[in-house]
Motif scaffolding. Structure first.
Motif, PDB file in Angstrom:
ATOM      1  N   UNK A  53       0.889  -1.171  -0.002  1.00  0.00           N
ATOM      2  CA  UNK A  53      -0.112   0.025  -0.224  1.00  0.00           C
ATOM      3  C   UNK A  53       0.788   1.265  -0.092  1.00  0.00           C
ATOM      4  N   UNK A  54       2.207   1.016   0.438  1.00  0.00           N
ATOM      5  CA  UNK A  54       3.041   2.339   0.270  1.00  0.00           C
ATOM      6  C   UNK A  54       4.452   2.021   0.331  1.00  0.00           C
ATOM      7  N   UNK A  58       4.750   4.686   6.672  1.00  0.00           N
ATOM      8  CA  UNK A  58       5.000   5.568   8.119  1.00  0.00           C
ATOM      9  C   UNK A  58       5.150   4.740   9.173  1.00  0.00           C
ATOM     10  N   UNK A  60       5.077   4.816  12.465  1.00  0.00           N
ATOM     11  CA  UNK A  60       3.997   4.937  13.457  1.00  0.00           C
ATOM     12  C   UNK A  60       3.117   3.931  13.065  1.00  0.00           C
ATOM     13  N   UNK A  61       2.633   4.115  11.820  1.00  0.00           N
ATOM     14  CA  UNK A  61       1.583   3.187  11.219  1.00  0.00           C
ATOM     15  C   UNK A  61       2.157   1.841  11.157  1.00  0.00           C
ATOM     16  N   UNK A  64       1.706   0.300  14.705  1.00  0.00           N
ATOM     17  CA  UNK A  64       0.343  -0.172  14.867  1.00  0.00           C
ATOM     18  C   UNK A  64       0.033  -1.682  14.135  1.00  0.00           C
ATOM     19  N   UNK A  65       0.324  -1.584  12.761  1.00  0.00           N
ATOM     20  CA  UNK A  65       0.121  -2.676  12.056  1.00  0.00           C
ATOM     21  C   UNK A  65       0.971  -4.044  12.725  1.00  0.00           C
TER      22      UNK A  65
ATOM     23  N   UNK B  74      -6.422  -0.347   9.698  1.00  0.00           N
ATOM     24  CA  UNK B  74      -6.587   0.920   9.721  1.00  0.00           C
ATOM     25  C   UNK B  74      -5.055   1.453   9.744  1.00  0.00           C
ATOM     26  N   UNK B  75      -4.174   0.681  10.011  1.00  0.00           N
ATOM     27  CA  UNK B  75      -2.852   1.110   9.803  1.00  0.00           C
ATOM     28  C   UNK B  75      -2.605   1.175   8.416  1.00  0.00           C
ATOM     29  N   UNK B  78      -4.124   4.156   6.728  1.00  0.00           N
ATOM     30  CA  UNK B  78      -3.217   5.486   7.257  1.00  0.00           C
ATOM     31  C   UNK B  78      -1.815   5.459   6.375  1.00  0.00           C
ATOM     32  N   UNK B  79      -1.196   4.352   6.346  1.00  0.00           N
ATOM     33  CA  UNK B  79      -0.122   4.294   5.489  1.00  0.00           C
ATOM     34  C   UNK B  79      -0.242   4.796   3.860  1.00  0.00           C
ATOM     35  N   UNK B  82      -0.698   8.217   3.733  1.00  0.00           N
ATOM     36  CA  UNK B  82       0.343   9.213   4.031  1.00  0.00           C
ATOM     37  C   UNK B  82       1.339   8.970   2.769  1.00  0.00           C
ATOM     38  N   UNK B  88      -2.097  11.477   7.867  1.00  0.00           N
ATOM     39  CA  UNK B  88      -3.036  10.485   8.351  1.00  0.00           C
ATOM     40  C   UNK B  88      -2.592   9.898   9.810  1.00  0.00           C
ATOM     41  N   UNK B  89      -3.560   9.746  10.811  1.00  0.00           N
ATOM     42  CA  UNK B  89      -3.020   8.898  12.060  1.00  0.00           C
ATOM     43  C   UNK B  89      -4.328   8.169  12.157  1.00  0.00           C
ATOM     44  N   UNK B  90      -3.836   6.605  12.471  1.00  0.00           N
ATOM     45  CA  UNK B  90      -4.888   5.701  13.067  1.00  0.00           C
ATOM     46  C   UNK B  90      -5.036   5.687  14.613  1.00  0.00           C
ATOM     47  N   UNK B  91      -5.916   5.262  14.835  1.00  0.00           N
ATOM     48  CA  UNK B  91      -6.299   5.222  16.277  1.00  0.00           C
ATOM     49  C   UNK B  91      -7.174   3.769  16.760  1.00  0.00           C
ATOM     50  N   UNK B  92      -6.974   3.217  17.761  1.00  0.00           N
ATOM     51  CA  UNK B  92      -7.592   2.172  17.973  1.00  0.00           C
ATOM     52  C   UNK B  92      -8.754   2.424  18.855  1.00  0.00           C
ATOM     53  N   UNK B 116      -8.157  12.682  21.035  1.00  0.00           N
ATOM     54  CA  UNK B 116      -6.966  12.583  19.943  1.00  0.00           C
ATOM     55  C   UNK B 116      -7.249  12.795  18.802  1.00  0.00           C
TER      56      UNK B 116
END
Lengths: 421, 421
Positions: A53-54, A58, A60-61, A64-65, B74-75, B78-79, B82, B88-92, B116
Motif C-alpha cells: 500500500x505504500x 509511515x 507509526x502506522x 500499529x500494524x 486502519x494502519x 493510514x499508510x 500518507x 493521516x493518523x490511525x487510532x484504536x 486524540x
C-alpha cells in the motif's frame, strides 16, 4: 518467565502444545508469565501488505500494524490455556507496562510497570504478554522494540517481576559450541557466562539477540535457552558475579564456543593518504549510511607512496549503500580505489578462560595453518578472537578449531528440521 | 465522517482506492474521520483460529483477538494515505475514546471522548479509527461492539464530533425499495426517514444495522449510504423533525420499501391450555435460549378442548435450540406437541405514509390474493405490515407488492457482483 518465538506458535496445533507446556509449569506451583511472538511468518505477511500500500510505510502506522501480530498469538494462547481449564489473561505491551521512548521500529525500554501482570498472577492466572511491543507515554502511541524484541520483552519483564528464571523457548535444544549444521560434533553448552553469550551473539550465533542478553546481564536475569519440542535442560546464561548456578561445572573450559557468520562482506579502501584524520573521514561517511561495520584493519603505510589501505567488514546487505557513499566522496578523501569482496567468512572463538590462558591465539593460527586455511583479517577482544577467511574455507575452519580446542562431543548433534529462527 | 466496510478494504488495491477517495474528500476542504472494518474475511479467519484452539473461546480473549483485524486495516489505510502525501493518523477504539461497558462481544457505548481524533483534525490530519472496538475503563480491557459494530462506531463518532454527515460506504448504490436480486425493478431511495430505515433493517434489509440507525436517530446524525465504487449520490437517512434534506421530495410516498427475509422459521406450540400465564411460561422458556423471536400469533381458542395454538417466528439458526428447550418443559407447560417449519418467507412493507393513508393493508391482502399467494401470519406496526408466506412464494410476493404500491423504477437496477455485506 517464559518466551515462545513465532515458530513455536505457528498454527493452532503448536499453540495448543505450547499452552499445555505452560499449564504444566503452572501446575508445578510456579507463577507463570509468558511473552509471545507473532505466529510463524505473520509479521512478514504484514510487512508485505504494508509495502503493497505504500513504498515507505509511515513508522507509526507500521508499528500499529505489526503489533496486531502478537495480539493475535497472545489472545489465541490465552484462549487455549483457558480451554484447558486454567485461568489466563493476555496483555498488550501497553497493558503490561512496557514503557518505551518514541522511536518507532526500534524503541528503547525506559520503564517497566507490570501492575496488571502482577494482579493477574495474584489472582492465580497465567499472564500472556505480547512480545516486541511497547507504549510511549508522551505521544500515547504504540511502539515496537525492533529485531529480537520479544526476547527483550521477556527479559525486561523477568527483571521487573523478579522472576527466578527467564526461559527462552526455541526450536533447538540450547546454545551449542558451534552451529551443528556446520560442525556435526558440536555439543550443547550447559552453562555459559553472559559475556561469552554476548560475544557469540555479536559474532553471528543466531540463538539469542545481543540486546536481550545485555539487558539480562545488566539486570541480573538468569536466562535458560531451551527447546519447546522436548523437556531437556537447555543452556543457562548466567553472570559469574552471581556465582555458578547449581550443578555447574567449576572447571571452566578455555573456549566455550565458536560462532560463524557467512553473511559479511569486506570493503577495502585502497591508497588512502596516510595523514591524520583520513580514517575518521572514511568512517564518518560510512556511519551516515547506518551500516553496521564490524572488524577494521589498517595496513602499515608504504613509505614510498605515503598511502595505506583500510579494510573493514559489514553485513553484505549494507555493501551497495556503503560503496556508493564512499565513491561519491572519492575526490575529497583522495583515496585511489575501492575493492568489494563478499566471498569472505567470519569466525569467532569465544571463551572467558582466554583471560587467564596464554597461547589461545597461537593455537588458533597454527591449527588453521596446518589445515591450509589462510587468515585475511584478525581482531580480538579480551575473551574473543575473530578471523576472516575465504567463504569456502569457513566451515572447515570451524570444524578444525572445534576439534583443536577440545569442544567435540561424543555424539553427533541432532539438528531439527527448520533449525534457526 | 466516513465508514468503509470489510469488502471495501479487502486487499492492498482496494485500500489504495479507498485512500484516494478519502484524500479527495479532504482536498475538497472537509475534515475527515474514517471508521474502518477488518479486511475482507479476516474476522472469519480469526474466528476459525479461535475455535481451532478452544471449543468455547474466552470472550475477553476473543475480543483481544478480533480487534487485531481493524488494527491491521486502519494502519494500512493510514499508510496508504500518507503514501499519497496527506497526513493521516490511525487510532484504536481505545485511543479514539470509544468507552463501553464491560460486556465482551456485544459491548454498549457509554461515552465517546475523541480527544486524540480532534487533535489530529486540528493538525490537518485525516483520522482513521478502528471500527467495532471499544475500551472499558473499569477493567482496562478491550471490548467489541458486536455485529455491525463498525457502523455504530462511525455513527457514535459522528455524533460526538458533530459531523455534518456520516457516510456509510458499501458495495451497493444505497438503500433500495427492495432487494434488486429479488425485485429487478427495485430503485434506489434518495431519502428515507430513520424510522422507516429502522423498520426495513429489522425486517431483513441487510444494508444497515438497526443499532447504528437507532443511534443516529437518537443523536440527530444524518446518514448517507453510498457506494465505494462510484461517486453517485446514495440514500440519505434523516429525521423528519430536522426537516427534509435539501433537494428532498416533499410529497412522501405511502410505501417506501419492501424488505424480505428468507432466513426465518416458524414454531407452533400446539394445544396449549387456554389459561392465563401459559403464553408467559412459553416465552420465558424461549427467552432463556437467547433466541431472537419476531412475530407472535395466538389462535382463537377452541371452545371444545379449552386449548389454543401459539406460533412465532425466529431465525432458523435458533430453531433447534428453542425446540429442545420447549420439548424439555412439555409436561410442565402441558402443551400437546410442537411443529417446526423452516420453509417460510417473511415480507415487510414499510412506509411512514401509512400513518395517514387508510387502505394499505386492504391493498396488500388483495394483491397477494390475486397472485394466488397465501398469507400464514400477519403482524403490524404503525408504519409497517409484515406477512409470512411459503418460502417459495416470497420473491413473487415481493415483486407483486412492489408493482402494486407503485415502487417500480423505469430501469432495471444494476446489481454489483458480490452485493450484500
Amino acid at each position: 518467565m517464559q518466551k515462545f518465538g513465532g515458530s513455536s506458535v505457528a498454527d493452532a496445533e503448536s499453540i495448543k502444545r505450547v499452552a499445555k507446556r505452560i499449564v504444566d509449569t503452572r501446575r508445578q506451583g510456579n507463577d507463570v508469565v509468558v511473552a509471545v511472538s507473532a505466529m510463524g511468518d505473520s509479521t512478514d505477511d504484514l510487512l508485505d501488505l504494508a509495502h503493497a500500500v505504500s513504498p515507505i510505510p509511515a513508522p507509526r502506522e507500521l508499528d500499529m500494524l505489526l503489533t496486531a501480530g502478537e495480539r493475535i498469538s497472545m489472545a489465541l494462547l490465552a484462549m487455549a490455556i483457558k480451554g484447558m481449564g486454567h485461568e489466563a489473561l493476555s496483555f498488550t505491551g501497553s497493558q503490561a507496562g512496557m514503557i518505551t521512548d518514541a522511536t518507532h521500529g526500534a524503541a528503547r525500554i525506559v520503564d517497566v510497570t507490570p501492575k496488571r501482570v502482577r494482579a493477574a498472577l495474584d489472582q492465580g492466572a497465567i499472564a500472556i504478554v505480547a512480545g516486541f511491543q511497547g507504549f510511549n507515554r508522551g505521544t500515547g502511541d504504540i511502539t515496537t522494540l525492533g529485531r529480537g524484541g520479544s526476547d527483550t520483552t521477556a527479559v525486561a519483564l523477568a527483571a521487573a517481576l523478579g522472576a527466578d528464571v527467564c526461559e527462552i523457548y526455541t526450536d533447538v535444544d540450547g546454545v551449542y559450541t558451534s552451529d551443528p549444521r556446520i560442525v556435526p560434533q558440536a555439543k550443547k553448552i550447559d552453562f555459559i557466562q553472559s559475556e561469552e553469550m554476548l560475544e557469540l551473539a555479536a559474532s553471528g550465533a543466531k540463538i539469542l539477540y545481543i540486546r536481550a542478553v545485555e539487558y539480562a546481564r545488566r539486570h541480573g536475569v538468569k536466562l535458560h535457552v531451551r527447546s519447546s519440542f522436548n523437556n531437556n535442560e537447555g543452556t543457562i546464561v548466567y553472570n559469574p558475579e552471581d556465582g555458578i548456578p547449581n550443578g555447574g561445572n567449576v572447571e571452566e573450559p578455555i573456549i566455550t564456543g565458536i560462532a560463524t557468520d557467512s553473511g559479511e562482506a569486506k570493503v577495502t579502501v585502497v591508497g588512502v593518504p596516510d595523514i591524520p584524520g583520513k580514517a575518521a573521514e572514511i568512517f564518518e561517511i560510512v556511519a551516515k549510511t547506518n551500516a553496521n561495520i564490524d572488524m577494521i584493519v589498517q595496513n602499515v603505510s608504504e613509505a614510498a607512496t605515503g598511502r595505506t589501505d583500510i579494510s573493514f567488514t559489514l553485513p553484505s546487505g549494507d555493501g551497495q549503500r556503503v560503496i556508493e557513499a564512499l565513491e561519491a566522496e572519492k575526490t575529497s578523501v583522495e583515496f585511489l580505489s575501492l575493492q568489494y569482496d563478499d566471498q569472505i567468512g567470519k569466525l569467532a572463538v569465544v571463551g572467558a578462560g582466554m583471560r587467564t590462558n596464554a597461547g589461545v591465539s597461537a593455537k588458533l593460527f597454527r591449527s588453521l595453518f596446518e589445515a591450509g586455511i589462510n587468515i585475511e583479517m584478525i581482531s580480538t577482544s579480551e575473551i574473543r578472537i575473530s578471523v576472516v577467511t575465504r567463504a569456502d574455507s569457513l566451515n572447515e575452519a570451524a570444524r578444525v578449531l572445534h576439534t583443536a580446542f577440545g569442544l567435540d562431543g561424543e555424539d553427533v548433534a541432532v539438528v531439527h528440521a527448520g533449525t534457526g529462527r
